[in-house]
Design an enzyme around this catalytic site. Structure first.
Site, PDB file in Angstrom:
ATOM      1  N   ASP A   1     -74.163  63.206  42.144  1.00 27.38           N
ATOM      2  CA  ASP A   1     -75.046  63.394  41.405  1.00 27.38           C
ATOM      3  C   ASP A   1     -75.227  62.602  40.080  1.00 27.38           C
ATOM      4  O   ASP A   1     -74.087  62.232  39.781  1.00 27.38           O
ATOM      5  CB  ASP A   1     -75.263  64.664  41.199  1.00 27.38           C
ATOM      6  CG  ASP A   1     -74.082  65.374  40.150  1.00 27.38           C
ATOM      7  OD1 ASP A   1     -72.922  64.883  40.251  1.00 27.38           O
ATOM      8  OD2 ASP A   1     -74.420  65.892  39.087  1.00 27.38           O
TER       9      ASP A   1
ATOM     10  N   GLU B   1     -71.771  67.576  39.361  1.00 24.31           N
ATOM     11  CA  GLU B   1     -70.645  67.389  38.195  1.00 24.31           C
ATOM     12  C   GLU B   1     -71.477  67.233  37.051  1.00 24.31           C
ATOM     13  O   GLU B   1     -70.779  68.054  36.107  1.00 24.31           O
ATOM     14  CB  GLU B   1     -70.065  66.255  38.491  1.00 24.31           C
ATOM     15  CG  GLU B   1     -68.882  65.960  37.736  1.00 24.31           C
ATOM     16  CD  GLU B   1     -69.199  65.449  36.112  1.00 24.31           C
ATOM     17  OE1 GLU B   1     -68.413  65.141  35.321  1.00 24.31           O
ATOM     18  OE2 GLU B   1     -70.299  64.737  36.141  1.00 24.31           O
TER      19      GLU B   1
END
Length: 480
Positions: A80, A147
């Protein structure tokens, strides 16, 4: 969206996969498409892979030498990115890829974040998984999700299928610095109920823009302005004579808020305009070094009647923006120049019935993290709100002895005739969570130079990307 912009860059395979990744929207919480892309990558190459319910992906590849008895090595990064853009950029970050270009030795994205944090780690891993000429031990590539919003993927992933005890986390942004410890963190989302009424008077707008911004971990030490906090100070200056219609500031809890907007109602327009402009001048002077492009615009939008927060609610919101601390809370007494504890008001948003404030709390001290979390939570309740915690992750404690760290530093010194530095950091990486899941894990976090991560000025150093590739392949050869 750009195609083949990076085709002539080296290492070719790394930039090929990086460009493919950038063509797929993959902001935090929007990761299914890139997760499926990784699964298809593995499927096409007959590699073992596993995708879990959170969309984490693990891909395994045997050693390059079929007779090798070497232990597996874990390559780890997150899929991400912090997906933000400028107000004038026409792009749906949930649906569209990025517009890449090359400028003076850097890869950039047109008026959006680049996502080199941590797309470059994914690209390195894919290049190794696809390679037929890189000498390497068995590879266990671990791709985690979300994350950037609390390390949710690392927290959720089941590591029982992993055999490796060495992990290369490619999620740091300064070449030649090998991270061996980081702060723990938690995201606290506070919610306050609103009471509104029709207010008659002059409607005024306040717009804060041009802040330097940055990562709320690595850049918090710079003491840059947070637009949400500046808005609180502006409203505090006129707290006796305004009602709040709307407030919106920041985009991500792990970015120092780069902008904020508010609309207010007042029956003393001239007085309020003067107070706001005077306070704006003070703030611009205070932050002239860290935020030289800061702009604060105050405009009268006309007279009339509109639904706004009542007097008590307005005072509550102003108190929230001013009473809860923000920024560096404590510096480390053990490591010079290291922030030990901080918090960042990344996002503030007034909706129809509630006002939400999202904080990211960090500390390398577990007790200080818990104390600050409790403090902010109790202050939230005292001011009339409720709160919830998510994305709580542990600190990654420094190990005095690390074989993989020694190997990386030796290789870096030998390859580039530069001194490798071993450091800990205030920002969070997933090593702490992974180390808690895998007994005796020896891990290091490193990566190429990436400038201004989490901002629309983010850029990836091309030459540094090449050097880091040489470092990774050199170390894998030694471990093969």
């Amino acid at each position: 969206m750009s195609n083949n912009i990076l085709a002539d860059l080296q290492p070719h395979a790394v930039f090929k996969y990086f460009e493919q990744i950038c063509a797929i929207p993959h902001g935090s919480g929007n990761v299914k498409q890139i997760s499926d892309y990784l699964c298809e990558f593995a499927r096409e190459r007959n590699l073992w892979f596993k995708q879990d319910e959170s969309y984490n992906v693990i891909i395994k590849k045997p050693a390059s030498n079929s007779e090798s008895k070497a232990a597996p090595v874990i390559l780890q990064g997150h899929i991400d990115m912090v997906a933000v853009k400028t107000n004038d950029k026409v792009k749906d970050m949930e649906k569209d890829g990025l517009d890449l270009y090359i400028d003076d030795g850097y890869v950039k994205a047109d008026r959006t974040t680049l996502g080199a944090d941590d797309g470059i780690a994914v690209a390195y891993a894919l290049a190794i998984l696809d390679s037929k000429d890189v000498c390497h031990p068995p590879i266990e590539a671990v791709f985690t999700v979300d994350e950037e919003i609390g390390m949710l993927g690392a927290e959720a992933i089941n590591t029982d299928c992993l055999e490796g005890k060495i992990m290369l986390n490619i999620d740091s942004e300064e070449e030649g610095i090998f991270l061996s410890g980081c702060a723990g963190g938690a995201t606290l989302k506070a919610s306050y109920p609103l009471k509104k009424s029709d207010i008659t008077g002059t409607q005024m707008s306040i717009k804060i823009n041009g802040l330097t911004s940055g990562h709320s971990g690595t850049d918090i030490i710079c003491q840059r302005a947070n637009a949400n906090i500046l808005m609180g100070r502006l409203l505090f200056a006129v707290k006796e004579c305004v009602n709040i219609v709307s407030i919106s500031g920041g985009e991500k809890d792990n970015s120092i808020a780069p902008f904020a907007d508010a609309v207010i109602m007042t029956q003393e327009a001239d007085k309020v305009a003067e107070l706001l402009n005077n306070t704006a001048d003070v703030l611009k002077e205070e932050y002239s070094v860290t935020d030289p492009h800061l702009t604060i615009k105050v405009n009268c939008e006309g007279e009339g009647s509109t639904l706004a927060c009542d007097d008590a609610t307005t005072q509550m919101l102003i108190n929230v923006l001013n009473f809860i601390p923000d920024g560096v809370v404590k510096m480390s007494n053990d490591i010079k120049g290291l922030v030990q504890t901080s918090l960042n008001l990344g996002v503030a948003e007034l909706a129809e019935k509630t006002f939400a404030a999202t904080y990211l709390i960090r500390s390398s001290s577990q007790s200080e993290k818990e104390y600050l979390t409790d403090k902010v939570g109790k202050m939230t309740e005292y001011l009339g709100g409720t709160y919830e915690l998510k994305g709580v992750y542990p600190a990654w404690e420094f190990k005095k002895n690390s074989a993989i760290r020694d190997m990386l530093c030796e290789s870096y010194n030998r390859l580039f005739n530069k001194e490798a530095l071993v450091e800990t950091m205030h920002a969070g990486v997933e090593c702490g969570i992974m180390a808690a899941k895998i007994d005796d894990l020896d891990c290091v976090s490193f990566g190429p130079d990436i400038i201004d991560i989490h901002t629309v000025k983010e850029k990836l150093d091309i030459a540094s990307t090449q050097r880091t590739w040489e470092l990774i392949t050199d170390v894998l050869k030694q471990l093969a």
